[in-house]
Design a protein around this motif. Sequence first.
Motif, PDB file in Angstrom:
ATOM      1  N   TRP A  47       3.478  62.318  25.136  1.00 26.10           N
ATOM      2  CA  TRP A  47       3.911  61.930  24.460  1.00 26.10           C
ATOM      3  C   TRP A  47       3.961  62.235  22.746  1.00 26.10           C
ATOM      4  O   TRP A  47       3.091  62.862  22.156  1.00 26.10           O
ATOM      5  CB  TRP A  47       4.732  60.614  24.215  1.00 26.10           C
ATOM      6  CG  TRP A  47       4.810  59.927  25.619  1.00 26.10           C
ATOM      7  CD1 TRP A  47       4.036  59.124  26.282  1.00 26.10           C
ATOM      8  CD2 TRP A  47       6.123  59.817  26.482  1.00 26.10           C
ATOM      9  NE1 TRP A  47       4.860  58.572  27.526  1.00 26.10           N
ATOM     10  CE2 TRP A  47       6.288  59.261  27.396  1.00 26.10           C
ATOM     11  CE3 TRP A  47       6.798  60.568  25.661  1.00 26.10           C
ATOM     12  CZ2 TRP A  47       6.968  59.457  28.416  1.00 26.10           C
ATOM     13  CZ3 TRP A  47       8.722  59.962  26.768  1.00 26.10           C
ATOM     14  CH2 TRP A  47       8.496  59.670  27.749  1.00 26.10           C
ATOM     15  N   LYS A  48       5.584  63.210  22.354  1.00 25.54           N
ATOM     16  CA  LYS A  48       5.030  63.368  20.550  1.00 25.54           C
ATOM     17  C   LYS A  48       5.496  62.558  19.872  1.00 25.54           C
ATOM     18  O   LYS A  48       6.574  61.574  20.045  1.00 25.54           O
ATOM     19  CB  LYS A  48       5.472  64.399  20.449  1.00 25.54           C
ATOM     20  CG  LYS A  48       5.234  65.984  21.707  1.00 25.54           C
ATOM     21  CD  LYS A  48       6.324  67.180  21.336  1.00 25.54           C
ATOM     22  CE  LYS A  48       6.295  68.494  22.488  1.00 25.54           C
ATOM     23  NZ  LYS A  48       7.321  69.024  22.308  1.00 25.54           N
ATOM     24  N   LYS A  49       4.845  62.923  18.763  1.00 31.56           N
ATOM     25  CA  LYS A  49       5.666  61.903  17.102  1.00 31.56           C
ATOM     26  C   LYS A  49       5.623  62.735  16.519  1.00 31.56           C
ATOM     27  O   LYS A  49       4.646  62.353  15.340  1.00 31.56           O
ATOM     28  CB  LYS A  49       4.513  60.865  16.679  1.00 31.56           C
ATOM     29  CG  LYS A  49       3.907  59.416  18.093  1.00 31.56           C
ATOM     30  CD  LYS A  49       3.140  59.008  17.648  1.00 31.56           C
ATOM     31  CE  LYS A  49       3.426  57.720  18.987  1.00 31.56           C
ATOM     32  NZ  LYS A  49       1.671  57.994  18.392  1.00 31.56           N
ATOM     33  N   LYS A  69      13.635  62.822  27.062  1.00 34.23           N
ATOM     34  CA  LYS A  69      12.784  63.757  27.840  1.00 34.23           C
ATOM     35  C   LYS A  69      12.799  65.251  27.528  1.00 34.23           C
ATOM     36  O   LYS A  69      12.627  66.164  27.952  1.00 34.23           O
ATOM     37  CB  LYS A  69      13.880  63.051  28.702  1.00 34.23           C
ATOM     38  CG  LYS A  69      13.626  61.718  29.561  1.00 34.23           C
ATOM     39  CD  LYS A  69      12.599  61.383  30.192  1.00 34.23           C
ATOM     40  CE  LYS A  69      12.153  62.460  31.487  1.00 34.23           C
ATOM     41  NZ  LYS A  69      10.691  61.615  31.818  1.00 34.23           N
ATOM     42  N   THR A  70      14.187  65.400  26.778  1.00 27.98           N
ATOM     43  CA  THR A  70      13.730  66.891  26.080  1.00 27.98           C
ATOM     44  C   THR A  70      12.961  66.626  25.065  1.00 27.98           C
ATOM     45  O   THR A  70      12.238  67.803  25.010  1.00 27.98           O
ATOM     46  CB  THR A  70      15.530  66.583  25.436  1.00 27.98           C
ATOM     47  OG1 THR A  70      16.617  66.951  26.455  1.00 27.98           O
ATOM     48  CG2 THR A  70      15.921  68.550  24.716  1.00 27.98           C
ATOM     49  N   LEU A  71      13.232  66.376  23.687  1.00 30.81           N
ATOM     50  CA  LEU A  71      12.442  66.599  22.268  1.00 30.81           C
ATOM     51  C   LEU A  71      10.656  65.936  22.528  1.00 30.81           C
ATOM     52  O   LEU A  71       9.683  65.930  22.400  1.00 30.81           O
ATOM     53  CB  LEU A  71      12.988  65.183  21.807  1.00 30.81           C
ATOM     54  CG  LEU A  71      14.253  66.032  21.062  1.00 30.81           C
ATOM     55  CD1 LEU A  71      14.286  64.638  19.743  1.00 30.81           C
ATOM     56  CD2 LEU A  71      14.154  67.140  20.317  1.00 30.81           C
ATOM     57  N   ASN A  72      10.770  64.561  24.183  1.00 28.56           N
ATOM     58  CA  ASN A  72       9.530  64.428  24.483  1.00 28.56           C
ATOM     59  C   ASN A  72       8.749  63.039  23.841  1.00 28.56           C
ATOM     60  O   ASN A  72       7.900  63.567  23.071  1.00 28.56           O
ATOM     61  CB  ASN A  72       8.724  64.856  25.037  1.00 28.56           C
ATOM     62  CG  ASN A  72       8.932  66.279  26.009  1.00 28.56           C
ATOM     63  OD1 ASN A  72       9.139  67.399  26.542  1.00 28.56           O
ATOM     64  ND2 ASN A  72       8.662  65.887  27.022  1.00 28.56           N
ATOM     65  N   LEU A  73       9.938  62.918  22.765  1.00 30.61           N
ATOM     66  CA  LEU A  73       9.197  61.948  21.847  1.00 30.61           C
ATOM     67  C   LEU A  73       8.703  60.876  22.741  1.00 30.61           C
ATOM     68  O   LEU A  73       9.610  60.049  23.392  1.00 30.61           O
ATOM     69  CB  LEU A  73      10.027  61.514  20.720  1.00 30.61           C
ATOM     70  CG  LEU A  73      10.156  62.649  19.745  1.00 30.61           C
ATOM     71  CD1 LEU A  73      11.659  62.993  19.354  1.00 30.61           C
ATOM     72  CD2 LEU A  73       8.913  63.276  18.862  1.00 30.61           C
ATOM     73  N   ASP A  74       7.821  59.668  22.177  1.00 34.71           N
ATOM     74  CA  ASP A  74       7.225  58.523  22.026  1.00 34.71           C
ATOM     75  C   ASP A  74       8.595  57.619  22.324  1.00 34.71           C
ATOM     76  O   ASP A  74       9.002  57.292  21.574  1.00 34.71           O
ATOM     77  CB  ASP A  74       6.298  58.185  21.427  1.00 34.71           C
ATOM     78  CG  ASP A  74       5.741  56.552  21.980  1.00 34.71           C
ATOM     79  OD1 ASP A  74       6.458  56.095  22.181  1.00 34.71           O
ATOM     80  OD2 ASP A  74       4.633  55.957  21.696  1.00 34.71           O
TER      81      ASP A  74
END
Length: 240
Positions: free
Chosen positions: A124-126, A171-176
């Motif tokens: 996950w990204k932040k 799911k698209t930006l893969n953010l937490d």
Amino acid sequence: MGLDDFETHPNAAFPFRGGETEAIKRLEDYFFTSKKLGVYKKTRNGLIGTNFSSKFSPWLANGSLSARTIYWYVIQFEQEYFKNDSTYWLVFELIWRDYFKYISLKHKINIFLIGGILEKDYEWKKNLKVIEQWINGQTGEPFVDANMIELKKTGWMSNRGRQNVASYFAKTLNLDWRIGAAYFESQLIDYDVHSNYGNWMYVSGVGNDPRDRTFNVKRQAERYDSAGKFQRLWLQDTLF
Ligand SMILES: Cc1cc2nc3c(=O)[nH]c(=O)nc-3n(C[C@H](O)[C@H](O)[C@H](O)COP(=O)(O)OP(=O)(O)OC[C@H]3O[C@@H](n4cnc5c(N)ncnc54)[C@H](O)[C@@H]3O)c2cc1C
């Protein structure tokens, strides 16, 4: 500033007032005056206006209305008028609400952990800038942006909108996904811990949906907002 000190946005899908009396008024109107309950299954994926769905959630969230009260009104409607897939479906959705409460009771703090109840180990990204663009409706994806602006200006978003913006975030930006859930928590007038975190986990692939799906937001916009009316409503909005 008091709780009553605000102006309702003219395009708000929830222009109603709080309290049990108003909740019952809405229920009687949706069921017996407009009889929209009878077409609920066909309209429930709508985006604009008061009558595509019941709008019971804010009253349910703060306890002004109970699922049991709604259930018994559905039975009354079925006895007085007719029973169809729409009258069934409203109760079916209330069962989802109950189910997410059960999930919280069963899984306790896991509903707030990054791996969710499936204990998934995704990356996950932040990225603060990207998160702010999502919050402010500036992602460049018009269907996501219109929904996020609606949420910001009114505290409301349709179920179709919520699924799309959450999927886009997680799911698209893969953010937490928990950051998206926390923003919803701060904005939604119908915020409910179980339904919010349960649905966010579901959409993010760490909850009750074993399929790891990503919404195709462009295709969703074509299907549910083919003439672009909803997108124009919020993207061109300069009020407030
Ligand atoms: C990412 C995400 C976050 C959400 N957060 C919340 C939240 O904080 N509070 C909340 O009440 N709902 C939440 N929902 C569920 C759903 O979007 C709302 O309950 C619904 O849009 C409320 O509008 P309505 O009352 O007109 O619903 P209707 O379509 O008329 O449904 C009737 C009732 O059934 C229940 N219901 C319908 N769909 C769901 C669902 N997917 N999950 C659980 N219960 C449901 C609600 O109590 C709703 O009031 C979320 C959904 C998603 C995808």
